[in-house]
Design an enzyme around this catalytic site. Structure first.
Site, PDB file in Angstrom:
ATOM      1  N   TYR A 115       3.064 104.158  71.125  1.00  0.00           N
ATOM      2  CA  TYR A 115       1.848 104.320  71.734  1.00  0.00           C
ATOM      3  C   TYR A 115       1.731 102.688  72.103  1.00  0.00           C
ATOM      4  O   TYR A 115       1.354 102.393  73.256  1.00  0.00           O
ATOM      5  CB  TYR A 115       0.587 104.456  71.097  1.00  0.00           C
ATOM      6  CG  TYR A 115       0.366 105.875  70.792  1.00  0.00           C
ATOM      7  CD1 TYR A 115      -0.142 106.603  71.813  1.00  0.00           C
ATOM      8  CD2 TYR A 115       0.764 106.644  69.629  1.00  0.00           C
ATOM      9  CE1 TYR A 115      -0.280 108.123  71.712  1.00  0.00           C
ATOM     10  CE2 TYR A 115       0.274 107.954  69.524  1.00  0.00           C
ATOM     11  CZ  TYR A 115      -0.045 108.790  70.494  1.00  0.00           C
ATOM     12  OH  TYR A 115      -0.265 110.080  70.192  1.00  0.00           O
ATOM     13  N   ASN A 161      -3.775 105.042  75.270  1.00  0.00           N
ATOM     14  CA  ASN A 161      -4.577 106.160  76.073  1.00  0.00           C
ATOM     15  C   ASN A 161      -5.335 105.507  77.002  1.00  0.00           C
ATOM     16  O   ASN A 161      -5.708 106.035  78.168  1.00  0.00           O
ATOM     17  CB  ASN A 161      -5.500 107.164  74.900  1.00  0.00           C
ATOM     18  CG  ASN A 161      -4.649 107.933  73.996  1.00  0.00           C
ATOM     19  OD1 ASN A 161      -3.564 108.262  74.332  1.00  0.00           O
ATOM     20  ND2 ASN A 161      -5.205 108.109  73.067  1.00  0.00           N
ATOM     21  N   HIS A 175      -4.683 106.124  66.582  1.00  0.00           N
ATOM     22  CA  HIS A 175      -5.003 107.289  66.014  1.00  0.00           C
ATOM     23  C   HIS A 175      -5.806 106.580  64.360  1.00  0.00           C
ATOM     24  O   HIS A 175      -5.534 107.500  63.427  1.00  0.00           O
ATOM     25  CB  HIS A 175      -3.993 108.201  65.576  1.00  0.00           C
ATOM     26  CG  HIS A 175      -3.568 108.806  66.770  1.00  0.00           C
ATOM     27  ND1 HIS A 175      -2.335 109.927  66.942  1.00  0.00           N
ATOM     28  CD2 HIS A 175      -3.915 108.721  68.184  1.00  0.00           C
ATOM     29  CE1 HIS A 175      -2.317 110.270  68.092  1.00  0.00           C
ATOM     30  NE2 HIS A 175      -3.274 109.709  68.721  1.00  0.00           N
TER      31      HIS A 175
END
Length: 787
Positions: free
Chosen positions: A291, A231, A282
């Site tokens: 990811y 992210n 996460h």
């Protein structure tokens, strides 16, 4: 050439057009003029070349090897042409279906924009990126076509007015679309179209990013959340590109700093890369292949884009080590192993070859800047992946720039085709183990109170109940097994390696998060040839309990189970195998205690138990396992043939057990001769152990002793242990997957005379060894001793 949007000169209302205004540059950008504008343009052009490639000839031109044969050039031309045709077809479909309706509003009939919770605005920007990529790619019919550029400009105006601007409210939609998805697609689109854009549009379209993606490290929609992993890297790319496009040096520098921070290993708990190569996102999920790959791709491209610029990212040595430590063990001939792809296994458009392709592209990009000690290993490694991966459509999926780099590497006669890597890798910080041999690989996915069993957010991975309960993944020469519509068609109650009760399950709910209430999961490896993995199974929503162990040898995997107990009135099964054989049932051979599936493996029952074989066609739909707003699969039924081998423990078993061997690539002759090669020393709830050819491997669930061919082997605390003797020399490795003790005393079958070499945590204690395992988070301690 006429396109739908260019026929609508009044696309926007007069009021909307009158409302166009230039973005007043924020105060933080003051001083950006000190950087030569040429530096921003160079960075942007470098970024475009990473996305779309340069000249057509770049598909087959190498900087150091120009004496290519006609065959080499033909191959490069063919690959590049296939890719540009595919890209051109996708872009033409985007244009052909474009039918803007301001009143609805929508740019495409299938993507109404009135409700952001559908994610259609995110999909719309992705379509614009496809169009822009075709426009910027040499060799397409629409390359730098002025009318296509005008169409794109009007479409981006439309999206700004109706779908994504700084005054809108998320209305409960996915934060990711607003802060990463659209910013990434929009900045890519603007960079690709840059030469065809009016000067007054760029800053207007990018204005929403000041609200939704101003800082790579912070989440606007959830104040207080600090971005990590993929992210943060994704946001850094968007922020950097906005800085490059608007000539804002501080934004570019901010993005570079955010990425540099990510390159430092974490000690956990939580997100990030760990020293053993584990990657968590996460908080509790292994996500190297999803990811993690997104992170690597973003960082690689950001490094390449800013290389040689005033904002060149420094201190990036760790990223090269990360490739070797975190990613390479999970790439099998260009495929990314599903055991580290999390909920993405359920996404129809993102299969193992898509994730593997991203990893390959990232490594190819990093080769431009990698130190020679890394590049020397990577070139043959990647060439081996590409050469063997002929069954998956790499060439039709990769961006043109990646095609150019891949073809140059394949045609370089100075680079050999690297073999498959071998070794045993224990990722203690994410409960994963990978065992790799020259022709096959075997991965084990476990879970514990530290690592979640399965993630199911955004209505994805709805049937992933048992993917983290000891599921095993066998990779062979059939590179299509896992990606040939396996996940919607396999029986999700019968995943290989798992022990399950047969209760029916509801779809996993959004944000499902199950951490089994046990610390026991992990293992140990020795000399890159042998390994042990073990987990205590505490089933979710069931009384089922079991001790499960795997012993990883040079030619086989030995699986032992003990203490299998349940009391819910349901049948319990252990799944030895559940193989996707695609469009047919291949011949199956059964012998005395063994089963042979050609082209896959032989399976031997080692304790006299009988195995049940089920062969059937199974039909499913991707929509059954993924109903996500932007990822949801289609409803078309797909059918595949499966061979399932299972051990039936009956209803409410009490202290049941199993023992079987998987021999990948074994022949029928090898199966007939296999009986007796393995000695099972113990298979109980206290200790599970085997012996073969001077190697003893054991899982001690508590302090205890096991009788080996050479005498008793004793430990005074729980651990996994590997011992290998050659004459007077004994090599051993030990770990504490339970993470509950500070020290383990090991008394070998032979008195220890001296410690030849060892980790600092290992010391001699009279004729035994003591190993300090406290605080090592389940990692291995090794030693070589003289006995």
């Amino acid at each position: 050439m006429t396109h739908p949007l260019s026929r609508r000169s009044a696309l926007l209302s007069a009021a909307a057009v009158a409302g166009l205004a230039l973005w007043e540059r924020p105060a933080e950008a003051v001083g950006a003029a000190a950087v030569d504008a040429a530096a921003f343009d160079a960075a942007r052009e470098r970024w475009v070349s990473l996305l779309a490639g340069g000249s057509r000839d770049s598909a087959h031109t190498d900087r150091t090897h120009t004496n290519r044969t006609h065959t080499d050039r033909s191959y490069a031309d063919s690959t590049y042409t296939d890719r540009t045709r595919a890209l051109e077809g996708s872009a033409n479909a985007v244009l052909r279906k474009l039918k803007p309706v301001p009143g609805r509003p929508s740019l495409w009939p299938d993507l109404p924009l009135s409700d952001p919770r559908t994610g259609n605005f995110n999909r719309s920007y992705n379509r614009m990126r496809t169009l822009a990529l075709a426009w910027a790619t040499p060799g397409t019919a629409m390359h730098h076509d002025g009318q296509v550029a005008q169409t794109a400009v009007r479409a981006l105006d439309f999206l700004y007015e109706h779908a994504y601007h700084e005054g809108l409210d998320r209305r409960g939609s996915n934060w990711f679309w607003w802060e990463i998805g659209v910013p990434r697609a929009l900045t890519d689109t603007c960079a690709l179209l840059y030469d065809g854009l009016p000067s007054d549009r760029l800053e207007r379209w990018l204005r929403p990013l000041r609200r939704w993606c101003p800082d790579p490290e912070r989440r606007v929609s959830h104040p207080g959340v600090v971005e990590t992993g993929a992210n943060r890297a994704g946001k850094a790319m968007a922020v950097a590109m906005r800085g490059v496009l608007t000539h804002d040096a501080r934004l570019v520098k901010r993005a570079g700093n955010a990425v540099s921070d990510l390159l430092r290993p974490t000690r956990g708990p939580g997100d990030g890369f760990y020293r053993d190569g584990s990657f968590i996102q996460h908080d509790v999920y292994p996500y190297t292949g999803s990811y993690g790959v997104d992170y690597l791709e973003s960082v690689a491209k950001l490094i390449a884009m800013l290389s040689g610029s005033p904002w060149e990212i420094t201190g990036i040595g760790n990223v090269y080590d990360l490739v070797d430590r975190s990613f390479v063990p999970f790439v099998f001939d260009g495929l990314m192993m599903d055991c580290v792809r999390g909920r993405q296994i359920s996404v129809q458009g993102h299969r193992d070859h898509h994730s593997g392709q991203k990893a390959v592209e990232a490594v190819l990009t990093l080769l431009e800047t990698a130190p020679e000690r890394h590049a020397r290993r990577w070139r043959p490694l990647v060439k081996g992946w590409l050469t063997r991966n002929q069954a998956t459509p790499y060439g039709t999926l990769a961006p043109p720039a990646s095609i150019a780099r891949a073809t140059a590497l394949l045609a370089d006669p100075s680079v050999p085709v690297g073999p498959r890597m071998t070794g045993t890798y224990v990722f203690a910080d994410m409960d994963r183990v990978v065992h790799r041999r020259p022709t096959w690989a075997y991965a084990i996915a476990m879970s514990s109170q530290r690592i979640g069993a399965a993630e199911a957010i955004n209505r994805e991975n709805l049937h992933g109940w048992y993917t983290g309960d000891g599921m095993t993944y066998l990779y062979t020469g059939d590179l299509t097994h896992w990606n040939d519509d396996l996940w919607p068609t396999i029986d999700p109650y019968r995943l290989p390696g798992t022990t399950v009760d047969t209760r029916r399950r509801a779809d996993l709910p959004h944000d499902h998060r199950r951490l089994p209430p046990t610390p026991w999961a992990g293992g140990v490896a020795l000399d890159g040839e042998y390994g042990v993995a073990a987990m205590r199974l505490v089933a979710g929503g069931s009384s089922l309990r079991a001790k499960k162990a795997w012993f990883l040898l040079d030619d086989a995997v030995i699986a032992l189970g003990a203490g299998i107990t349940a009391s819910d009135g349901r049948r319990v099964e252990t799944i030895v195998e559940n193989r996707n054989t695609h469009d047919r049932h291949p011949p199956l051979t059964r012998g005395d205690g063994w089963i042979h599936l050609p082209g896959v493996a032989g399976y031997a029952l080692l304790d006299g138990a009988d195995a049940k074989v089920i062969r059937k066609k199974r039909t499913g739909r991707w929509r059954d396992i993924d109903k996500g707003a932007t990822t949801g699969g289609d409803t078309s039924p797909v059918t595949r043939h499966y061979t399932t081998i299972l051990i039936d423990h009956g209803v409410d078993p009490r202290k049941a057990r199993y023992a079987y061997a998987v021999l990948p690539d074994a022949s029928i002759t090898q199966m007939e001769a296999y009986d007796g090669r393995i000695e099972i020393l113990a298979n109980s709830a206290a200790v599970q152990a085997i012996s073969r050819d001077g190697v003893t491997a054991a899982v001690f669930w508590r302090a205890g002793t096991v009788e080996t061919p050479d005498g008793p082997l004793t430990v005074d605390a729980p651990c996994t242990l590997l011992v290998r003797r050659a004459g007077e020399r004994v090599r051993l490795a030990v770990s504490d997957p339970s993470r509950t003790v500070d020290e383990v005393k090991i008394t070998l079958p032979w008195p220890v005379r001296s410690v030849r070499e060892s980790d600092r945590s290992v010391r001699r204690a009279r004729t035994a060894l003591k190993v300090e395992v406290g605080g090592s988070r389940g990692h291995a301690h090794t030693a070589e001793v003289r006995v």
